[in-house]
Scaffold this motif. Structure first.
Motif, PDB file in Angstrom:
ATOM      1  N   HIS A   1     -26.773  15.357-123.813  1.00 29.91           N
ATOM      2  CA  HIS A   1     -27.675  15.332-122.524  1.00 29.91           C
ATOM      3  C   HIS A   1     -28.843  14.238-123.154  1.00 29.91           C
ATOM      4  O   HIS A   1     -29.318  14.200-123.910  1.00 29.91           O
ATOM      5  CB  HIS A   1     -28.471  16.583-122.103  1.00 29.91           C
TER       6      HIS A   1
ATOM      7  N   LYS B   1     -25.273  13.683-118.538  1.00 29.27           N
ATOM      8  CA  LYS B   1     -24.461  14.298-119.640  1.00 29.27           C
ATOM      9  C   LYS B   1     -23.451  13.421-120.106  1.00 29.27           C
ATOM     10  O   LYS B   1     -22.488  12.887-119.403  1.00 29.27           O
ATOM     11  CB  LYS B   1     -24.051  15.690-119.404  1.00 29.27           C
TER      12      LYS B   1
ATOM     13  N   ARG C   1     -34.819  11.040-124.348  1.00 27.24           N
ATOM     14  CA  ARG C   1     -34.603  12.180-125.157  1.00 27.24           C
ATOM     15  C   ARG C   1     -33.161  12.507-125.134  1.00 27.24           C
ATOM     16  O   ARG C   1     -32.433  12.749-124.144  1.00 27.24           O
ATOM     17  CB  ARG C   1     -35.527  13.560-124.793  1.00 27.24           C
TER      18      ARG C   1
ATOM     19  N   ALA D   1     -37.532  12.912-114.876  1.00 24.38           N
ATOM     20  CA  ALA D   1     -36.698  13.882-113.986  1.00 24.38           C
ATOM     21  C   ALA D   1     -35.124  13.417-114.014  1.00 24.38           C
ATOM     22  O   ALA D   1     -34.441  14.108-113.765  1.00 24.38           O
ATOM     23  CB  ALA D   1     -37.161  13.866-112.651  1.00 24.38           C
ATOM     24  N   ALA D   2     -34.656  12.475-114.450  1.00 24.33           N
ATOM     25  CA  ALA D   2     -33.473  12.051-114.474  1.00 24.33           C
ATOM     26  C   ALA D   2     -32.887  12.249-115.838  1.00 24.33           C
ATOM     27  O   ALA D   2     -33.406  12.683-116.800  1.00 24.33           O
ATOM     28  CB  ALA D   2     -33.418  10.181-114.888  1.00 24.33           C
ATOM     29  N   THR D   3     -31.310  12.698-115.560  1.00 19.06           N
ATOM     30  CA  THR D   3     -30.717  13.356-116.500  1.00 19.06           C
ATOM     31  C   THR D   3     -29.384  13.075-116.387  1.00 19.06           C
ATOM     32  O   THR D   3     -28.833  12.711-115.480  1.00 19.06           O
ATOM     33  CB  THR D   3     -30.931  15.137-116.633  1.00 19.06           C
TER      34      THR D   3
ATOM     35  N   SER E   1     -24.808  12.871-114.004  1.00 15.60           N
ATOM     36  CA  SER E   1     -25.814  12.091-113.875  1.00 15.60           C
ATOM     37  C   SER E   1     -26.542  12.239-112.572  1.00 15.60           C
ATOM     38  O   SER E   1     -26.039  12.316-111.488  1.00 15.60           O
ATOM     39  CB  SER E   1     -25.379  10.529-114.060  1.00 15.60           C
TER      40      SER E   1
ATOM     41  N   ASP F   1     -32.341  12.536-121.230  1.00 17.22           N
ATOM     42  CA  ASP F   1     -33.455  12.739-120.225  1.00 17.22           C
ATOM     43  C   ASP F   1     -34.212  11.558-120.221  1.00 17.22           C
ATOM     44  O   ASP F   1     -34.507  11.255-121.284  1.00 17.22           O
ATOM     45  CB  ASP F   1     -34.049  14.131-120.181  1.00 17.22           C
ATOM     46  N   ARG F   2     -34.829  11.042-118.932  1.00 14.34           N
ATOM     47  CA  ARG F   2     -35.947  10.285-119.002  1.00 14.34           C
ATOM     48  C   ARG F   2     -36.666  10.668-117.669  1.00 14.34           C
ATOM     49  O   ARG F   2     -36.316  10.557-116.735  1.00 14.34           O
ATOM     50  CB  ARG F   2     -35.693   8.930-118.874  1.00 14.34           C
TER      51      ARG F   2
ATOM     52  N   THR G   1     -33.573  18.545-129.926  1.00 14.51           N
ATOM     53  CA  THR G   1     -33.757  17.255-129.803  1.00 14.51           C
ATOM     54  C   THR G   1     -33.084  16.471-130.893  1.00 14.51           C
ATOM     55  O   THR G   1     -33.603  16.596-131.890  1.00 14.51           O
ATOM     56  CB  THR G   1     -35.451  16.792-129.550  1.00 14.51           C
TER      57      THR G   1
END
Length: 77
Positions: free
Chosen positions: A26, A35, A11, A31-33, A46, A28-29, A3
């Motif tokens: 990458h 690159k 994150r 479940a959303a992700t 995305s 994340d927030r 991280t």
């Protein structure tokens, strides 16, 4: 998967098993992700983020790009 930064619920990280691709991060927030390529700041992929959120996330990546690139090269050599 180191991280690199946390901003609120976001994150920012990279996977330790992806040394051969161009530098990227990458984000994340929940479940959303997504690159983001660090060189061009283009979104590589995305899932789960709304269109209006993506530009704000890319702006955060741009703000911290120097640190992210330094961490990438420090980790992968």
């Amino acid at each position: 998967m180191p991280t690199l930064l946390r901003i609120g619920a976001f994150r920012f990280y990279f996977y330790s098993h992806e040394p051969n691709g161009p530098p990227h991060v990458h984000v994340d927030r929940g479940a959303a992700t997504m690159k983001v390529w660090l060189g061009s700041l283009e979104v590589a992929s995305s899932r789960g983020f709304r269109a209006h959120e993506i530009s704000g996330i890319v702006a955060m990546v741009e703000e911290h790009r120097g640190a992210f690139v330094g961490a990438w090269h420090g980790y992968f050599g």
